[in-house]
Design an enzyme around this catalytic site. Structure first.
Site, PDB file in Angstrom:
ATOM      1  N   CYS A  42      -6.761  -6.891  17.282  1.00  0.00           N
ATOM      2  CA  CYS A  42      -6.713  -5.500  16.822  1.00  0.00           C
ATOM      3  C   CYS A  42      -7.993  -5.067  16.109  1.00  0.00           C
ATOM      4  CB  CYS A  42      -5.488  -5.270  15.940  1.00  0.00           C
ATOM      5  SG  CYS A  42      -5.387  -6.348  14.509  1.00  0.00           S
TER       6      CYS A  42
ATOM      7  N   ARG B  40     -10.878   5.617   0.754  1.00  0.00           N
ATOM      8  CA  ARG B  40     -11.716   6.090   1.859  1.00  0.00           C
ATOM      9  C   ARG B  40     -12.074   7.564   1.708  1.00  0.00           C
ATOM     10  NH1 ARG B  40     -10.405   2.522   7.147  1.00  0.00           N
ATOM     11  NH2 ARG B  40      -9.777   0.631   6.064  1.00  0.00           N
TER      12      ARG B  40
ATOM     13  N   LYS C 103      -0.034  -1.122  15.453  1.00  0.00           N
ATOM     14  CA  LYS C 103      -1.398  -1.480  15.854  1.00  0.00           C
ATOM     15  C   LYS C 103      -1.909  -2.727  15.125  1.00  0.00           C
ATOM     16  CE  LYS C 103      -3.741   1.887  12.800  1.00  0.00           C
ATOM     17  NZ  LYS C 103      -4.645   1.065  12.012  1.00  0.00           N
ATOM     18  N   ASP C 104      -1.235  -3.125  14.033  1.00  0.00           N
ATOM     19  CA  ASP C 104      -1.634  -4.338  13.310  1.00  0.00           C
ATOM     20  C   ASP C 104      -0.966  -5.594  13.866  1.00  0.00           C
ATOM     21  OD1 ASP C 104      -3.160  -2.827  11.546  1.00  0.00           O
ATOM     22  OD2 ASP C 104      -1.537  -2.637  10.077  1.00  0.00           O
TER      23      ASP C 104
ATOM     24  N   ARG D 292     -13.704  -0.018  17.076  1.00  0.00           N
ATOM     25  CA  ARG D 292     -13.286   0.884  18.158  1.00  0.00           C
ATOM     26  C   ARG D 292     -13.755   2.316  17.886  1.00  0.00           C
ATOM     27  NH1 ARG D 292      -9.567   4.620  17.865  1.00  0.00           N
ATOM     28  NH2 ARG D 292      -8.762   3.773  15.922  1.00  0.00           N
ATOM     29  N   ARG D 293     -13.536   2.770  16.659  1.00  0.00           N
ATOM     30  CA  ARG D 293     -13.966   4.131  16.315  1.00  0.00           C
ATOM     31  C   ARG D 293     -15.490   4.228  16.333  1.00  0.00           C
ATOM     32  NH1 ARG D 293      -9.613   4.145  11.540  1.00  0.00           N
ATOM     33  NH2 ARG D 293      -7.868   5.154  12.615  1.00  0.00           N
TER      34      ARG D 293
ATOM     35  N   ARG E 287     -13.837  -0.344   3.795  1.00  0.00           N
ATOM     36  CA  ARG E 287     -12.481  -0.879   3.636  1.00  0.00           C
ATOM     37  C   ARG E 287     -11.787  -0.038   2.584  1.00  0.00           C
ATOM     38  NH1 ARG E 287     -10.513  -6.045   4.266  1.00  0.00           N
ATOM     39  NH2 ARG E 287      -8.594  -4.953   3.753  1.00  0.00           N
ATOM     40  N   GLY E 288     -10.501  -0.314   2.398  1.00  0.00           N
ATOM     41  CA  GLY E 288      -9.778   0.344   1.318  1.00  0.00           C
ATOM     42  C   GLY E 288      -8.641   1.204   1.809  1.00  0.00           C
ATOM     43  N   ASN E 289      -7.800   1.635   0.866  1.00  0.00           N
ATOM     44  CA  ASN E 289      -6.679   2.487   1.222  1.00  0.00           C
ATOM     45  C   ASN E 289      -7.142   3.921   1.464  1.00  0.00           C
ATOM     46  OD1 ASN E 289      -7.007   3.685  -1.335  1.00  0.00           O
ATOM     47  ND2 ASN E 289      -5.488   2.356  -2.286  1.00  0.00           N
ATOM     48  N   VAL E 290      -6.197   4.785   1.766  1.00  0.00           N
ATOM     49  CA  VAL E 290      -6.541   6.173   2.108  1.00  0.00           C
ATOM     50  C   VAL E 290      -7.271   6.854   0.954  1.00  0.00           C
ATOM     51  CG1 VAL E 290      -5.563   8.448   2.614  1.00  0.00           C
ATOM     52  CG2 VAL E 290      -4.713   6.433   3.826  1.00  0.00           C
TER      53      VAL E 290
ATOM     54  N   SER F 113       0.833  -1.204   0.000  1.00  0.00           N
ATOM     55  CA  SER F 113       0.000   0.000   0.000  1.00  0.00           C
ATOM     56  C   SER F 113       0.867   1.254   0.000  1.00  0.00           C
ATOM     57  CB  SER F 113      -0.938   0.022   1.212  1.00  0.00           C
ATOM     58  OG  SER F 113      -0.213   0.342   2.392  1.00  0.00           O
TER      59      SER F 113
ATOM     60  N   SER G 163     -13.293   0.508  11.632  1.00  0.00           N
ATOM     61  CA  SER G 163     -12.871   0.158  12.990  1.00  0.00           C
ATOM     62  C   SER G 163     -14.033   0.118  13.973  1.00  0.00           C
ATOM     63  CB  SER G 163     -11.840   1.189  13.464  1.00  0.00           C
ATOM     64  OG  SER G 163     -11.707   1.187  14.855  1.00  0.00           O
TER      65      SER G 163
END
Length: 328
Positions: free
Chosen positions: A253, A166, A90-91, A138-139, A160-163, A22, A136
């Site tokens: 995670c 998103r 975090k992963d 969590r978020r 899902r997906g990269n920056v 990525s 997430s």
């Protein structure tokens, strides 16, 4: 830049750094590669590796999250195909394989979550019923809890997906906003797209968020010693406490767990470590949020003990019943 390398180091084979493909992973690994070149004097080449988390289209909450971005990199390390690997901490699963060594945790970037919203809106300015994208749990848990407590109505949408993907949901009008890690946007040079940095009092980050993990084979003693020069002891102490809390909660995670350890400074003196933790149902209806403060750890065992103590308090308050929640 001064070349501190010896002729032997310059003529040695390049070190092979295993990284996800990525854009963000490549940016992170590029920063580490440059630092490793400086401390070793050796060339570093990036070896791109595709992980299950990159190819699966399922949401992280469905595939379990834990280790899905890490396993392929670790397998390449164990097979000797790469010399070391860089992960988003975090992963990384909380259990460390004996054959692999967490050689360095460099200084942490901004651990906060960041909002990228249409029309430059902050979280407080989002319209009633705003659709906010995040992968997430969590978020989701904390955003929904915050909205409930402030009389706001939002809808958290799993994505899902990269920056680019998103943020594209916002640009295309499918979502009003998305929430991403501030550190990742910073490493990509995209902090200018952030419309609001979410205070940790509102949304606690994932354990280890903003930190990188540099891993090598435990048998590579010389390389491990060189990589250790990139280690930041304060960052490692903080993330050790956070990850010990996560491990003691027996959560992965992708669980709705947030944690942040920070050093409390009195004048110029660092005198305490504060650890905050949160577990919540993804709809925000139930939240267990606690904190503890202790002396600055003199060892990583002390830091881990602080995490286990807070986890025990959270479990006593009912945290276990909330971690079975999954988005979707």
């Amino acid at each position: 830049m001064t070349d501190n390398s010896t002729p032997d180091a310059r003529s040695a084979a390049p070190l092979r750094l295993g990284t996800r493909r990525s854009k963000l992973a490549m940016a992170q690994s590029g920063l580490v590669a440059e630092a490793v070149r400086e401390v070793t004097g050796r060339a570093v080449e990036l070896v791109e590796i595709t992980t299950y988390g990159d190819t699966s289209r399922e949401h992280l909450a469905q595939i379990g999250g834990t280790g899905v971005f890490v396993a392929a990199l670790r397998e390449a390390l164990l097979r000797g195909e790469v010399d070391f690997a860089v992960h988003s901490l975090k992963d990384l699963p909380t259990s460390q394989p004996e054959e692999l060594l967490l050689a360095a945790v460099p200084q942490r970037e901004d651990p906060r979550d960041a909002l990228v919203a249409r029309d430059g809106l902050t979280f407080a300015q989002l319209p009633d019923g705003a659709r906010i994208g995040t992968g997430s749990p969590r978020r989701m848990a904390q955003l929904n809890a915050y909205a409930r407590s402030h009389g706001l109505r939002i809808e958290t949408v799993p994505i899902r997906g990269n920056v680019d993907t998103r943020i594209g949901f916002v640009r295309d009008g499918e979502l009003d906003a998305v929430v991403l890690a501030a550190a990742g946007l910073s490493r990509l040079g995209r902090t200018g797209e952030v419309t609001d940095f979410l205070p940790v009092d509102t949304v606690l980050p994932a354990p280890g968020q903003g930190a990188l993990a540099i891993e090598c084979a435990a048998s590579s003693a010389d390389l491990a010693a060189a990589l250790a020069e990139l280690d930041d002891p304060y960052t490692r102490a903080a993330v050790t406490a956070e990850r010990a809390l996560l491990a003691a909660l027996e959560a992965g995670c992708s669980a709705p767990v947030g944690a942040l350890a920070d050093l409390l400074v009195d004048g110029q003196v660092v005198n305490e470590l504060r650890l905050r933790g949160v577990v919540g149902s993804t709809d925000g209806s139930s939240l267990v949020q606690l904190s503890t403060t202790g002396p600055v750890p003199t060892s990583y065992d002390d830091a881990a003990a602080l995490g286990r103590e807070l986890a025990a308090e959270m479990l006593a308050k009912g945290a276990a019943g909330l971690m079975g929640e999954r988005a979707l």
